[in-house]
Every structure is written in structure tokens, then in C-alpha cells.
Design a protein around this motif. Structure first.
Motif, short mmCIF file in Angstrom:
data_model
loop_
_atom_site.label_atom_id
_atom_site.label_comp_id
_atom_site.label_asym_id
_atom_site.label_seq_id
_atom_site.Cartn_x
_atom_site.Cartn_y
_atom_site.Cartn_z
N UNK A 240 0.82 -1.21 0.00
CA UNK A 240 0.00 0.00 0.00
C UNK A 240 0.85 1.26 0.00
N UNK A 241 1.88 1.33 0.86
CA UNK A 241 2.70 2.54 0.95
C UNK A 241 3.46 2.79 -0.35
N UNK A 242 3.98 1.73 -0.96
CA UNK A 242 4.70 1.89 -2.22
C UNK A 242 3.77 2.34 -3.34
N UNK A 243 2.55 1.82 -3.33
CA UNK A 243 1.56 2.24 -4.34
C UNK A 243 1.22 3.72 -4.17
N UNK A 244 1.06 4.16 -2.93
CA UNK A 244 0.75 5.57 -2.69
C UNK A 244 1.88 6.48 -3.15
N UNK A 245 3.10 6.07 -2.87
CA UNK A 245 4.25 6.87 -3.30
C UNK A 245 4.34 6.92 -4.82
N UNK A 246 4.17 5.77 -5.45
CA UNK A 246 4.30 5.69 -6.90
C UNK A 246 3.25 6.52 -7.62
N UNK A 247 2.03 6.51 -7.09
CA UNK A 247 0.94 7.25 -7.74
C UNK A 247 0.75 8.64 -7.13
N UNK A 248 1.70 9.03 -6.23
CA UNK A 248 1.69 10.36 -5.61
C UNK A 248 0.35 10.64 -4.92
N UNK A 249 -0.03 9.71 -4.08
CA UNK A 249 -1.28 9.83 -3.34
C UNK A 249 -1.01 9.85 -1.84
N UNK A 250 -1.79 10.64 -1.15
CA UNK A 250 -1.68 10.68 0.32
C UNK A 250 -2.94 10.12 0.97
N UNK A 251 -3.92 9.78 0.17
CA UNK A 251 -5.20 9.30 0.69
C UNK A 251 -5.37 7.81 0.42
N UNK A 252 -6.12 7.17 1.29
CA UNK A 252 -6.50 5.78 1.07
C UNK A 252 -7.84 5.74 0.33
N UNK A 253 -8.10 4.60 -0.29
CA UNK A 253 -9.39 4.42 -0.97
C UNK A 253 -10.44 3.81 -0.05
N UNK A 254 -10.01 2.89 0.80
CA UNK A 254 -10.97 2.19 1.65
C UNK A 254 -10.25 1.58 2.84
N UNK A 255 -11.05 1.19 3.80
CA UNK A 255 -10.55 0.44 4.96
C UNK A 255 -11.38 -0.84 5.06
N UNK A 256 -10.68 -1.98 5.10
CA UNK A 256 -11.34 -3.27 5.24
C UNK A 256 -11.09 -3.77 6.66
N UNK A 257 -12.13 -4.16 7.35
CA UNK A 257 -11.98 -4.61 8.74
C UNK A 257 -12.80 -5.86 8.99
#
Length: 392
Positions: free
Chosen positions: A198-215
Motif C-alpha cells: 500500500x505505501x509503495x503504491x501511494x508513493x508511486x501514484x503520488x497519493x496521500x489518501x486511502x481508498x478504503x478500509x477493510x476490517x
């Protein structure tokens, strides 16, 4: 009385066997209609089953309020931290909260069969994301390492797209990502996804937000309590759904289109099949006028004649229905992929035959036989005895 109920019904078998070519052609036409009707129902059932099975009964998915899909949703870091404190979140080994913050994006890959591009879902997750989805099993390679540019791909993606085989390198978001594993998620939508850190995907796509939380909840019955806790917290502008319900909602638009299209095609084809059955039965009445007159002359009632000819039409349709249903059942061996209109991403699923669909298909075939045979049967029952006998 025994004779009046047996002989006319025996005509059903005898005349169907006597007119083999006509029987085969008429039953074949009905079989084709039933095949189309059944296949469409199986397609819709397969789509719904794929998405419903994607979720777990004790899992919930949390997205931004008013968002319909994870791709459209965005949750900031502050809200994701608050969600970690919700009541009734299950605990894993070491007391770890069974909760995964995930990011979803779409990329375009080239399909093997058409050579054209299609959207594919990239899911940024964690190792815990695999634990939350027990239906997902690695079948080749290994899990991606946290903090690395490694990815694992669903079986449908590995089989259907170029450059995503085990050991190959995929380029997107200005990075090279190595495929280190292939997973099988059964007949679920996860088979059509690519997973990475998840962290690597956010960095690669220049995102600081999550899409969802699964619990995962400590009990499926705790859903209403969790939902109320979210509604009572003014800091949260999110919506929570049971995971199964969330994915079931994803199928509504496409399933509705398939249902409408299938109904229209089935009605059009069934009209032709009914007309064919009607022509066949009118021909049978015309060729057996003398026999009908003789039966009436020796005491068989109009009702006996009507039942005999209507039964012949129903048996004809039943034979066609069984053949069409049997042919459609082999479609379960076929896996297809299409675009999910909710997420605009590729979704692979298979045809699914259920007992309800099988019964409905046979009833549909019998309905065609009834409407195709009732008028000719009525005509046969109303023939004048004297004129019918004289036609011999």
C-alpha cells in the motif's frame, strides 16, 4: 373409461416417432431458444455469485460517504486512524487489529486474446489484507515483501493479460514492478486484481489518501453497533457496508443490462419457436383428421382429443427444453471477462447453473409448447365427426 384415457395419450409417442424429421426440427428450434434463455440466466447468476462471494460475512468495508466504489473513494490519514479505534474490530495474533487500509487505482494492460488495452484494478494492501480474505490463496511464487516494488497477480489477470506472468516485470506509475506470485481467489472478483504494498503504491501514484478500509468484526452481529458508532462520530464522513453487500451492489448495473438484453432476445426467439410448434401441430391435425373422426365416432370425448394433442406439443417442448438445458450446462466450463460498469475495470467470471434456473428453463420450454399447441389442439377437438371420417 380406461380406453378413453389411454389411446389418445399413446398418440403422443407414436406420432412424434412417426414424424421424426418434423419432431427433430421443431424440438431443435425450442432447444436453441431454451439454450439462449438459460445461458443468459446463468451469465447473470455467475456475475452476481462472483461479486457476492468476493466478500466475507464478518468483514466490513468503509469508504467515503456517497462513493459507490473504492476507486471513487478517498479517506485521509486522520479518518483512517479514527477507524482503527472502532469497537468490535477483531484482534489477530499479538493483539493486532484485523484492519487494512488500502488504495485502489486503475491501469491499462494489453489483453492476450484481443491485443487491445483494458483497465485492471491495482490494489495497494498489506500482508494483513491476505489474512482478511481467506479465499485468496497463493498458487505460484510467494507474497510480496512490504516496502518493495513487488506485486502478486490474480489468476485471471495472469491468464488473460500480457507481461504479468510469474517473474515478469510490469511497468506503471514510472516504476518497474516484479511479479513474484500468482494467487487464486476462487470464483471472486479478486482474481481480476493486481496486489502490491500500500505505501509503495501511494508513493508511486503520488497519493496521500486511502481508498478504503477493510476490517474484520469480532462478530457479524456487531455490524449495527459499528455502523451507529460511525454515524455518531462527527469527525467521520464515511459509509460502512458489509463486504458481501458492497460487492453485490457492484453487480446491479451490469446484471440489469444482461437481464434486460436476455429477456428481449428470449421473447423474440420464443415467438418464432411458438409459431414453429403451432405450424407443426396444425400439420399434425390436418394429416390425422380421419383418425380424429374415428376416435370421436367410437366414443372418445373432445376433451380426450384436446389433451392428446396438447400433450404432444408439451412433450415436444419438454424434449427441446431438456436438450437446450443440457447444452447450456456446458457453458459452466467457460470463463469470460467484461468491464464492470461500476469500477470500469476488467472482471472475470463464469456461467453458473442453479436449480432455480434449471426449473425456470423447463417451465419456459413448456410454456412455449402450451401456447404453440393449444390452438391446434382446440381445432382437433372441435372437428365435426362426420366430415372428419369422410376425409379418409
Amino acid at each position: 373409461m380406461k380406453i378413453t384415457t389411454r389411446i389418445p395419450l399413446n398418440y403422443i409417442w407414436r406420432n412424434l416417432l412417426t414424424r421424426r424429421l418434423t419432431t427433430v426440427l421443431t424440438a431443435g428450434g425450442m432447444a436453441l431458444v431454451v439454450f439462449v434463455f438459460t445461458a443468459v440466466q446463468m451469465l447473470e447468476a455467475g456475475l452476481k455469485a462472483t461479486l457476492v462471494q468476493t466478500g466475507q460475512p464478518d468483514n466490513v468495508i468503509i469508504i467515503r460517504a456517497a462513493s459507490e466504489t473504492e476507486v471513487q473513494s478517498s479517506l485521509d490519514t486522520a479518518q483512517s486512524h479514527i477507524l482503527e479505534t472502532l469497537p468490535h474490530i477483531a484482534r489477530g495474533p499479538g493483539g493486532v487489529s484485523m484492519l487494512s487500509k488500502e488504495s485502489l487505482v486503475l491501469i491499462s494492460l494489453i489483453k492476450k486474446d484481443t491485443g487491445g488495452p483494458s483497465n485492471v484494478t491495482i490494489r495497494g494492501t498489506r500482508a494483513l489484507g491476505l489474512s482478511l480474505r481467506p479465499q485468496v490463496q497463493l498458487i505460484e511464487g510467494r507474497m510480496f515483501r512490504p516496502g518493495s516494488n513487488e506485486i502478486i497477480v490474480g489468476r485471471s489477470i495472469a491468464n488473460g493479460f500480457e507481461g504479468v506472468g510469474l517473474g515478469q516485470t510490469l511497468n506503471f506509475a514510472r516504476r518497474d514492478w516484479q511479479v513474484v506470485g500468482v494467487f487464486d481467489a476462487g470464483k471472486t472478483a479478486f482474481n481480476s486484481e493486481v496486489w502490491g504494498d500500500a505505501e509503495q503504491m501511494q508513493q508511486a501514484f503520488r497519493r496521500t489518501l486511502y481508498s478504503s478500509v477493510i476490517a474484520q468484526l469480532d462478530s457479524a452481529a456487531a455490524f449495527d453497533t459499528v455502523k451507529q458508532a460511525i454515524a455518531d462520530d462527527p469527525r467521520l464522513t464515511v459509509e460502512v457496508k458489509r463486504e458481501q453487500q458492497f460487492y453485490a451492489d457492484q453487480s446491479k448495473m451490469l446484471a440489469a443490462f444482461i437481464s434486460i438484453l436476455g429477456t428481449v432476445l428470449s421473447v423474440i426467439f420464443s415467438i418464432g419457436a411458438v409459431i414453429g410448434a403451432m405450424i407443426t401441430m396444425y400439420g399434425a391435425v390436418a394429416s390425422r383428421t380421419a383418425e380424429i373422426g374415428t376416435l370421436r365416432a367410437i366414443g372418445f370425448s373432445r376433451l380426450n382429443i384436446l389433451i392428446a394433442f396438447l400433450g404432444e406439443s408439451l412433450l415436444l417442448s419438454l424434449l427441446g427444453g431438456l436438450v437446450g438445458l443440457a447444452a447450456a450446462s456446458f457453458m459452466q466450463l467457460v470463463s469470460i471477462s467484461t468491464m464492470n460498469w461500476q469500477t470500469f475495470a476488467e472482471l472475470a467470471f463464469a456461467f453458473r447453473l442453479t436449480p432455480g434456473i434449471a426449473v425456470g428453463s423447463i417451465l419456459f420450454a413448456l410454456a412455449m409448447g402450451f401456447f404453440g399447441g393449444v390452438l391446434p389442439a382446440w381445432r382437433a377437438a372441435r372437428l365435426n365427426i362426420v366430415e372428419a371420417v369422410r376425409s379418409a
